[in-house]
Enzyme design. Structure first.
Site, PDB file in Angstrom:
ATOM      1  N   ASP A 149       0.860  -1.188   0.000  1.00 53.46           N
ATOM      2  CA  ASP A 149       0.000   0.000   0.000  1.00 53.46           C
ATOM      3  C   ASP A 149       0.895   1.237   0.000  1.00 53.46           C
ATOM      4  OD1 ASP A 149      -1.900   1.981   0.412  1.00 53.46           O
ATOM      5  OD2 ASP A 149      -3.037   0.816   1.883  1.00 53.46           O
ATOM      6  N   ASP A 156      -3.198   7.388  -3.340  1.00 54.56           N
ATOM      7  CA  ASP A 156      -3.124   6.285  -2.370  1.00 54.56           C
ATOM      8  C   ASP A 156      -3.546   5.023  -3.109  1.00 54.56           C
ATOM      9  OD1 ASP A 156      -3.403   4.622  -0.163  1.00 54.56           O
ATOM     10  OD2 ASP A 156      -4.997   5.793   0.790  1.00 54.56           O
ATOM     11  N   HIS A 161     -11.897   6.385   1.741  1.00 61.16           N
ATOM     12  CA  HIS A 161     -11.935   7.689   2.408  1.00 61.16           C
ATOM     13  C   HIS A 161     -11.774   8.802   1.396  1.00 61.16           C
ATOM     14  CE1 HIS A 161      -7.516   7.361   1.895  1.00 61.16           C
ATOM     15  NE2 HIS A 161      -7.745   6.084   2.146  1.00 61.16           N
ATOM     16  N   HIS A 181      -6.740  10.614   5.364  1.00 61.22           N
ATOM     17  CA  HIS A 181      -8.098  10.196   5.711  1.00 61.22           C
ATOM     18  C   HIS A 181      -8.903  11.427   6.109  1.00 61.22           C
ATOM     19  CE1 HIS A 181      -7.611   5.628   6.197  1.00 61.22           C
ATOM     20  NE2 HIS A 181      -6.612   6.089   5.483  1.00 61.22           N
ATOM     21  N   GLU A 204     -10.894   1.206  -1.183  1.00 64.99           N
ATOM     22  CA  GLU A 204      -9.972   0.121  -0.838  1.00 64.99           C
ATOM     23  C   GLU A 204     -10.660  -1.084  -0.206  1.00 64.99           C
ATOM     24  OE1 GLU A 204      -7.087   1.081   2.263  1.00 64.99           O
ATOM     25  OE2 GLU A 204      -7.939   3.079   2.403  1.00 64.99           O
ATOM     26  N   GLU A 225      -6.566  -1.147  -3.992  1.00 64.87           N
ATOM     27  CA  GLU A 225      -6.966   0.247  -3.759  1.00 64.87           C
ATOM     28  C   GLU A 225      -6.595   1.131  -4.944  1.00 64.87           C
ATOM     29  OE1 GLU A 225      -5.076   2.164  -0.379  1.00 64.87           O
ATOM     30  OE2 GLU A 225      -6.599   3.739  -0.344  1.00 64.87           O
TER      31      GLU A 225
HETATM   32 MN    MN Z   1      -3.707   2.916   0.983  1.00 66.80          MN
HETATM   33 MN    MN Z   2      -6.367   4.499   1.665  1.00 64.58          MN
END
Ligand code: MN
Ligand code: MN
Length: 299
Positions: A83, A94, A156, A164, A188, A282
């Protein structure tokens, strides 16, 4: 959204794509996680960006928030989630994917489920769409393949220097009334052969400054460390290994002091409650008012 902002988000997205390709090359079985994380950090910096958070390299039943600390000799194995967060002047992409390092049919199916879910979610993104419907798409894609969607983890919204932000992109039909509007979002999904929930596990070595705590410390060195952190990472999460690289073992003592005083928050690892294996996928989606959609992190 201003064009200069959109351009920076798209730049972060392109660097995120580059990092996905790079990480797929270097994540191999039995390579130390510390080495993988270090290579990823260096690659991000070589492309003129900064990490939006420490790369998460979480294995098997750990769903998220594992990043190697200084001295960690853990080797890559099992079902490994990568990630990655990219920050271009605080504008963030992200993105995550999962690799199977033990040639397991079950692992491959879990990865397939997470990928199917993120694709369904990204396709469903539109201005005016109810977020609960996005969650329903995600959980149905995962249950179709015989697994559970982890319901207490979610996507998010993203704001500048805030990974976030206020909105939750649910991984199940949550019933929430919000509808999507122009903005930047990460979706995600997590697929598991466990119960479909996570609990807090051990410490992660991932910290952030507790902006509103009003707390402080007297120790001069700890204050210097904090000043460096605030300047370098602002409100973004950072890794204890980065503080170690800068300040050595004294830096680790300072981190402990700052955490105990409530100046810093340390994230816990997130572990599947039944010890089920977890796969994650994600993508970050930039959704514009006129319906334009940039999937900033597709390979
Ligand atoms: Mn992530
Ligand atoms: Mn994330």
């Amino acid at each position: 959204m201003e064009k200069s902002v959109i351009d920076k988000i798209i730049k972060a997205g392109k660097i995120a794509q580059e990092l996905r390709r790079y990480a797929r090359e270097i994540v191999i079985k039995d390579k130390p996680l510390f080495e993988i994380a270090d290579l990823i950090d260096k690659k991000i910096s070589s492309l003129g960006a900064k990490p939006a958070f420490p790369v998460n390299l979480s294995m098997n039943e750990i769903a998220a928030h594992y990043t190697p600390v200084f001295g960690d000799s853990t080797l890559a194995h099992g079902l490994l989630k990568v990630d990655i967060g990219i920050s271009v002047d605080g504008y963030i992409a992200d993105t995550a994917f999962t690799v199977d390092l033990e040639d397991s049919e079950e692992n491959r199916k879990l990865i397939e489920a997470a990928e199917a879910a993120v694709s369904a979610s990204v396709s469903a993104f539109a201005v005016g769409k109810r977020l609960t419907e996005i969650g329903a798409e995600i959980s149905s894609a995962i249950s179709k393949l015989g697994f559970s969607s982890i319901s207490n983890l979610s996507g998010h919204s993203i704001e500048r220097f805030v990974v976030h932000a206020g909105w939750t992109v649910p991984n199940f039909d949550s019933g929430q009334k919000d509808v999507l509007e122009e903005g930047l979002y990460a979706t995600e999904p997590f697929a598991t052969n466990g119960l479909g929930r996570v609990r807090d596990g051990g410490k992660s070595g991932i910290y952030r400054v507790n902006v509103d705590s009003g707390a402080g410390v007297r120790d001069r060195f700890a204050r210097d460390v904090l000043a460096w952190i605030a300047d370098e990472y602002k409100t973004l999460p950072f890794a204890s290994r980065w503080v170690h690289a800068k300040f050595g073992s004294r830096g680790m003592l300072a981190l402990r002091q700052l955490e105990q005083a409530g100046v810093l928050y340390q994230y816990p690892q997130l572990v599947e409650v039944n010890g089920g294996k977890v796969a994650q996928a994600e993508h970050t989606v930039l959704l514009l008012e006129d319906g334009t959609k940039y999937i900033t992190t597709r390979e």
